[in-house]
Design a protein around this motif. Structure first.
Motif, PDB file in Angstrom:
ATOM      1  N   LYS A   8     -54.965  50.982 134.212  1.00 50.88           N
ATOM      2  CA  LYS A   8     -54.171  50.680 135.399  1.00 50.88           C
ATOM      3  C   LYS A   8     -52.924  49.927 134.982  1.00 50.88           C
ATOM      4  N   THR A   9     -51.755  50.370 135.451  1.00 49.99           N
ATOM      5  CA  THR A   9     -50.507  49.697 135.080  1.00 49.99           C
ATOM      6  C   THR A   9     -50.478  48.285 135.658  1.00 49.99           C
ATOM      7  N   ALA A  10     -49.883  47.370 134.888  1.00 45.95           N
ATOM      8  CA  ALA A  10     -49.780  45.972 135.301  1.00 45.95           C
ATOM      9  C   ALA A  10     -48.835  45.262 134.354  1.00 45.95           C
ATOM     10  N   PRO A  11     -48.291  44.103 134.756  1.00 48.84           N
ATOM     11  CA  PRO A  11     -47.455  43.330 133.842  1.00 48.84           C
ATOM     12  C   PRO A  11     -48.188  43.065 132.534  1.00 48.84           C
ATOM     13  N   ILE A  12     -47.471  43.094 131.444  1.00 52.90           N
ATOM     14  CA  ILE A  12     -48.103  42.960 130.134  1.00 52.90           C
ATOM     15  C   ILE A  12     -48.794  41.604 129.988  1.00 52.90           C
ATOM     16  N   GLU A  13     -48.338  40.612 130.743  1.00 52.10           N
ATOM     17  CA  GLU A  13     -48.971  39.294 130.708  1.00 52.10           C
ATOM     18  C   GLU A  13     -50.427  39.340 131.174  1.00 52.10           C
ATOM     19  N   CYS A  42     -42.640  51.070 121.252  1.00 55.39           N
ATOM     20  CA  CYS A  42     -41.350  51.350 121.879  1.00 55.39           C
ATOM     21  C   CYS A  42     -41.245  50.652 123.230  1.00 55.39           C
ATOM     22  N   ARG A  43     -40.030  50.304 123.629  1.00 60.60           N
ATOM     23  CA  ARG A  43     -39.846  49.718 124.961  1.00 60.60           C
ATOM     24  C   ARG A  43     -40.288  50.702 126.043  1.00 60.60           C
ATOM     25  N   SER A  44     -40.238  51.989 125.749  1.00 56.69           N
ATOM     26  CA  SER A  44     -40.755  52.980 126.697  1.00 56.69           C
ATOM     27  C   SER A  44     -42.238  52.752 126.963  1.00 56.69           C
ATOM     28  N   ASN A  45     -42.987  52.367 125.932  1.00 51.73           N
ATOM     29  CA  ASN A  45     -44.401  52.047 126.122  1.00 51.73           C
ATOM     30  C   ASN A  45     -44.551  50.920 127.132  1.00 51.73           C
ATOM     31  N   LEU A  46     -43.709  49.891 126.974  1.00 51.93           N
ATOM     32  CA  LEU A  46     -43.755  48.738 127.872  1.00 51.93           C
ATOM     33  C   LEU A  46     -43.455  49.147 129.307  1.00 51.93           C
ATOM     34  N   HIS A  47     -42.429  49.987 129.493  1.00 59.06           N
ATOM     35  CA  HIS A  47     -42.074  50.431 130.840  1.00 59.06           C
ATOM     36  C   HIS A  47     -43.230  51.182 131.494  1.00 59.06           C
ATOM     37  N   MET A  48     -43.887  52.047 130.722  1.00 55.67           N
ATOM     38  CA  MET A  48     -44.985  52.816 131.289  1.00 55.67           C
ATOM     39  C   MET A  48     -46.174  51.921 131.601  1.00 55.67           C
ATOM     40  N   ASP A  52     -43.189  50.668 135.480  1.00 49.21           N
ATOM     41  CA  ASP A  52     -41.787  50.938 135.801  1.00 49.21           C
ATOM     42  C   ASP A  52     -41.506  52.428 135.941  1.00 49.21           C
ATOM     43  N   TRP A  53     -42.310  53.252 135.258  1.00 49.44           N
ATOM     44  CA  TRP A  53     -42.040  54.676 135.245  1.00 49.44           C
ATOM     45  C   TRP A  53     -42.964  55.473 136.163  1.00 49.44           C
ATOM     46  N   SER A  54     -43.684  54.778 137.057  1.00 50.25           N
ATOM     47  CA  SER A  54     -44.544  55.505 137.994  1.00 50.25           C
ATOM     48  C   SER A  54     -43.717  56.427 138.892  1.00 50.25           C
ATOM     49  N   LYS A  55     -42.443  56.038 139.148  1.00 55.65           N
ATOM     50  CA  LYS A  55     -41.562  56.878 139.972  1.00 55.65           C
ATOM     51  C   LYS A  55     -41.227  58.199 139.286  1.00 55.65           C
ATOM     52  N   LEU A 327     -42.155  42.127 122.376  1.00 57.48           N
ATOM     53  CA  LEU A 327     -41.038  43.042 122.604  1.00 57.48           C
ATOM     54  C   LEU A 327     -40.335  42.702 123.917  1.00 57.48           C
ATOM     55  N   LYS A 328     -41.107  42.464 124.942  1.00 57.37           N
ATOM     56  CA  LYS A 328     -40.545  42.116 126.249  1.00 57.37           C
ATOM     57  C   LYS A 328     -39.713  40.842 126.183  1.00 57.37           C
ATOM     58  N   ASP A 329     -40.169  39.883 125.383  1.00 55.12           N
ATOM     59  CA  ASP A 329     -39.491  38.597 125.279  1.00 55.12           C
ATOM     60  C   ASP A 329     -38.350  38.588 124.267  1.00 55.12           C
ATOM     61  N   GLY A 330     -38.055  39.759 123.672  1.00 51.42           N
ATOM     62  CA  GLY A 330     -36.959  39.842 122.714  1.00 51.42           C
ATOM     63  C   GLY A 330     -37.252  39.190 121.380  1.00 51.42           C
TER      64      GLY A 330
END
Length: 340
Positions: A8-13, A42-48, A52-55, A327-330
């Motif tokens: 289930k998608t959720a914030p990485i935290e 990849c940052r794409s992994n993070l978005h999914m 973020d990419w459910s749309k 990655l999210k935190d740079g």
């Protein structure tokens, strides 16, 4: 096998990736199973993972194993898959383009990354955040022996993505080129662009990314976090002929357009909104996404010849959530790579 599974998608935290045991896949005709040795993050992994990419309909299935830049050794081949280049023990790589129909106009014209029936590694089918992964034999690539697996894995996303964008830019030695966003992909863009001889200006808001870009060949750098509008810095040097953008930010995209000369070209490798486009300047905006199998083979040859470096930071598969949080935190300087 052990895998990092997204149910289930959720914030990485919230640690949405669960490290669990799942069944090793079985290959059908034209497929193989590889024992994963390295998978880039990849940052794409993070978005999914964060939804973020459910749309866009991603992830395409649930549960799913993310990871789309993968290197491993073949351990199982379907009877109809054996070939001279693919045998048990062969080390191969897989890029985000997991499969295509190989029949549509896009596939037969060398633009198979646009195939409407394609499958995305780790997005619509299970990917490489695991000990084993299923792959299509037509979409795997033997990895040069002089590259370590953790070096080779990033070639299969930032590598092919960067080179495809640079090819579209048609660079030459007389030009000034801005590379905007010099994280994992942007650092590869800097190196591929350098092969064509232009002056390269790296733009980012992370100082460590800019330092890495200079080490890899950028002529100069601009810290966009220290200025309200970095386009002014580009205009001071007469503007740039080409801009390659890998920072998914609408404000950044608008500044890139302003800092690119009339008649110039902006290559967009990320999503970004554009408020205003000065049509009278006759600038061009070109989208660029991953690359075809032929482009992937060119990338591997360039790396084999030692013409580019592949900076990477290795983490354990068990730390998949934590690595995505870094990655999210740079806090990832180059390219994070997970190793089972």
């Amino acid at each position: 096998m052990k895998a990092a599974v997204l149910e289930k998608t959720a914030p990485i935290e919230q640690n949405p990736l669960k490290i669990i045991d799942v069944q090793i896949p079985e290959p059908h005709r034209g497929q193989l199973v590889m024992k994963v040795e390295a998978c880039g993050v990849c940052r794409s992994n993070l978005h999914m993972v964060e939804g973020d990419w459910s749309k866009f309909g991603l992830p395409g299935k649930s549960p799913i194993i993310p990871g789309h830049e993968v290197v491993g050794r073949i351990v199982t081949l379907n009877d109809g898959t054996l070939s001279d280049s693919l045998k048990i023990g062969t080390r191969v790589g897989v890029q985000p383009l997991w499969s295509t129909c190989r029949e549509c106009d896009f596939c037969v014209s060398g633009k198979e990354e646009l195939c409407t029936k394609k499958n995305g590694t780790g997005e619509t089918v299970d990917g490489g955040f695991a000990e084993y992964m299923l792959a299509e034999a037509a979409h795997v690539y033997p990895v040069p022996g002089n590259l370590k697996s953790e070096e080779a894995a990033p070639l299969f996303c930032p590598g092919v993505t960067a080179f495809s964008a640079v090819r579209k830019a048609n660079l030459n030695p007389s030009e000034k080129v801005a590379v905007v966003g010099v994280g994992g992909v942007g650092q590869m863009v800097v190196q591929f662009a350098k092969l064509y001889g232009p002056e390269i200006i790296a733009v980012d808001n992370v100082e460590e990314h800019l330092e890495a870009a200079e080490e890899l060949g950028a002529t100069s750098v601009i810290n966009s976090g220290k200025t309200e509008d970095f386009s002014k810095d580009l205009i001071k040097i007469g503007g740039v002929d080409k801009s390659l953008v890998f920072a998914p930010n609408s404000r950044v995209a608008s500044q890139v357009i302003k800092g690119t000369k009339p008649g110039g070209t902006i290559i967009m490798g990320v999503f970004a909104g554009i408020d205003e486009f000065p049509f009278s300047d006759e600038k061009s905006i070109v989208g660029s996404v991953i690359g075809s199998r032929e482009v992937m083979k060119e990338v591997l040859q360039i790396a084999k010849d030692g013409r580019i470096k592949v900076p990477n930071e290795v983490y354990d598969l068990d730390s998949a959530n934590g690595t995505l949080k870094l990655l999210k935190d740079g806090e990832v300087r180059s390219r994070a790579v997970l190793v089972p």
